[in-house]
Design an enzyme around this catalytic site. Sequence first.
Site, PDB file in Angstrom:
ATOM      1  N   HIS A  70     -61.826  -5.734 -43.556  1.00 33.18           N
ATOM      2  CA  HIS A  70     -60.818  -4.968 -43.869  1.00 33.18           C
ATOM      3  C   HIS A  70     -60.864  -6.153 -45.096  1.00 33.18           C
ATOM      4  O   HIS A  70     -60.574  -7.425 -45.167  1.00 33.18           O
ATOM      5  CB  HIS A  70     -59.580  -5.088 -44.071  1.00 33.18           C
ATOM      6  CG  HIS A  70     -58.535  -4.929 -44.165  1.00 33.18           C
ATOM      7  ND1 HIS A  70     -58.491  -3.422 -45.088  1.00 33.18           N
ATOM      8  CD2 HIS A  70     -56.914  -4.844 -44.390  1.00 33.18           C
ATOM      9  CE1 HIS A  70     -57.238  -3.274 -46.100  1.00 33.18           C
ATOM     10  NE2 HIS A  70     -56.208  -4.554 -45.197  1.00 33.18           N
ATOM     11  N   ASP A  76     -51.586  -5.485 -49.576  1.00 35.96           N
ATOM     12  CA  ASP A  76     -52.537  -4.915 -49.046  1.00 35.96           C
ATOM     13  C   ASP A  76     -52.498  -3.493 -49.560  1.00 35.96           C
ATOM     14  O   ASP A  76     -51.492  -2.750 -49.445  1.00 35.96           O
ATOM     15  CB  ASP A  76     -52.029  -5.054 -47.340  1.00 35.96           C
ATOM     16  CG  ASP A  76     -53.043  -4.244 -46.186  1.00 35.96           C
ATOM     17  OD1 ASP A  76     -53.887  -3.494 -47.415  1.00 35.96           O
ATOM     18  OD2 ASP A  76     -53.457  -4.652 -45.274  1.00 35.96           O
ATOM     19  N   CYS A  78     -60.593  -0.704 -49.864  1.00 30.06           N
ATOM     20  CA  CYS A  78     -59.673  -1.836 -49.731  1.00 30.06           C
ATOM     21  C   CYS A  78     -60.722  -3.299 -50.969  1.00 30.06           C
ATOM     22  O   CYS A  78     -59.968  -3.678 -51.582  1.00 30.06           O
ATOM     23  CB  CYS A  78     -59.755  -2.388 -48.632  1.00 30.06           C
ATOM     24  SG  CYS A  78     -61.128  -2.743 -47.652  1.00 30.06           S
TER      25      CYS A  78
END
Length: 435
Positions: free
Chosen positions: A275, A296, A136
């Site tokens: 995250h 996302d 991520c």
Amino acid sequence: MSTLPSDFIHEANTAFKEQDYSTVNEAATTISNMQDKGQLLTKRKQEPDMDFEVSQGHKRSYTQMTPYARTRINKDDNLWQILHGLKESSRIPGVIPHLEPHFTTLNHKGNTVAAYLCSSFTDHISTGLMDLGWGCGYRNAQMLMSFLQHTQQDGDAIIRQVPDVSGIQILLERAWEEGFDPQGARQLQYQVYKTRKWIGTTEVYSILSYLGIRSTILDFHQPTGPNQTHEALMDWIQSYFECSSNSNPSGGQKQQNKTVYFTNRPPLYLQHSGHSRTVIGIEILKDGKRNLIMFDPGRRVLRSYRGTSDEPPLTPTYPEDDMVEPSLTMTSEKYDDETRKCNNSNENVANMSFGNRLLSGITQRTSLPANLLRPFRVDAKAIAKNRQYQLLVLGDVIDERSQGGQLYWDEPKGYLLDEVERQDKKSVASIVMTL
């Protein structure tokens, strides 16, 4: 300006590195234990031999005394030949303009008062098959870079290309070799290339600084609102987008009864333990509540959002993995359940006769705007699930609170560092928003 050595996630990286989603619960327990022992995830312990900026008594007035570092770096063909650019099939441009009609429909229903969105130069980039669970940070960095690649300053693109995951790892190691963020380099053992190590805000900050790009880190150490909500975080993001000089509805002249405001603001990199996501805007609701609008990298985009607003939807594709052989990549036929359901429904309706479509409209549940926006909207309650956040802002943020002023994004200063400023960025510092 109040600053502290900043490392939002280096301790978290140590706990989470080389983990995948199957071990999230175990990693979360590790993080909880770290908090119980009094180790703040948002701060890095300063070692005796480290030269970190703890406070800044005065801010050097900005005058460009030396050439922009970007000019030298973009001309370094040896560097860019080593880096592989992100494949065009791995990025999805034109998603942001596709969001407008859904917000407008919700406004007509009396739900949404206004929505402010960042520059449409920002592409959506998802994690691939082989970086699922750890990529991520890299993908959010690529989304920031997609904006920079399409933005010019001083007559040239701010960044020459968007590197793939391996390229970002090479850039980070190059930055460490040159002396950027030495403590972070030690904590990651000076190596990320060809590994599955997580990166966070300070690593992205160091990469951007190495490339001669200005950025600022804002630390939100604790909730400031009722029910553990992050009102200070939401307030600053709302102000950031609302104060844009180009925050006009639908890109035109400011008019009444308009809902969607496209701004010239770059996206924001939002990090919490474990995250990160890319903030592309904020939605203001009739009852005063707010939703962050985010990309996302762990979520797929429906086919209806693919392509530019002036083009028909593209054939559904999945992002190509940057670190595996083509035979291991996910094929375009393997949709996620949400995409398959939506696409099949649209295709079935398109193949019906007019009469059957009319009857189907009575019995078939249609996709509501709120459902279509679900991959992008995150409400305050969801944000409250994490105690600490860190925000990386492209450009410079000026803190005049000690003089009774405000904290604001300095648009005229631009994104480019001169050579002297670039050297100053080797010591990572952040602005503390909440103590």
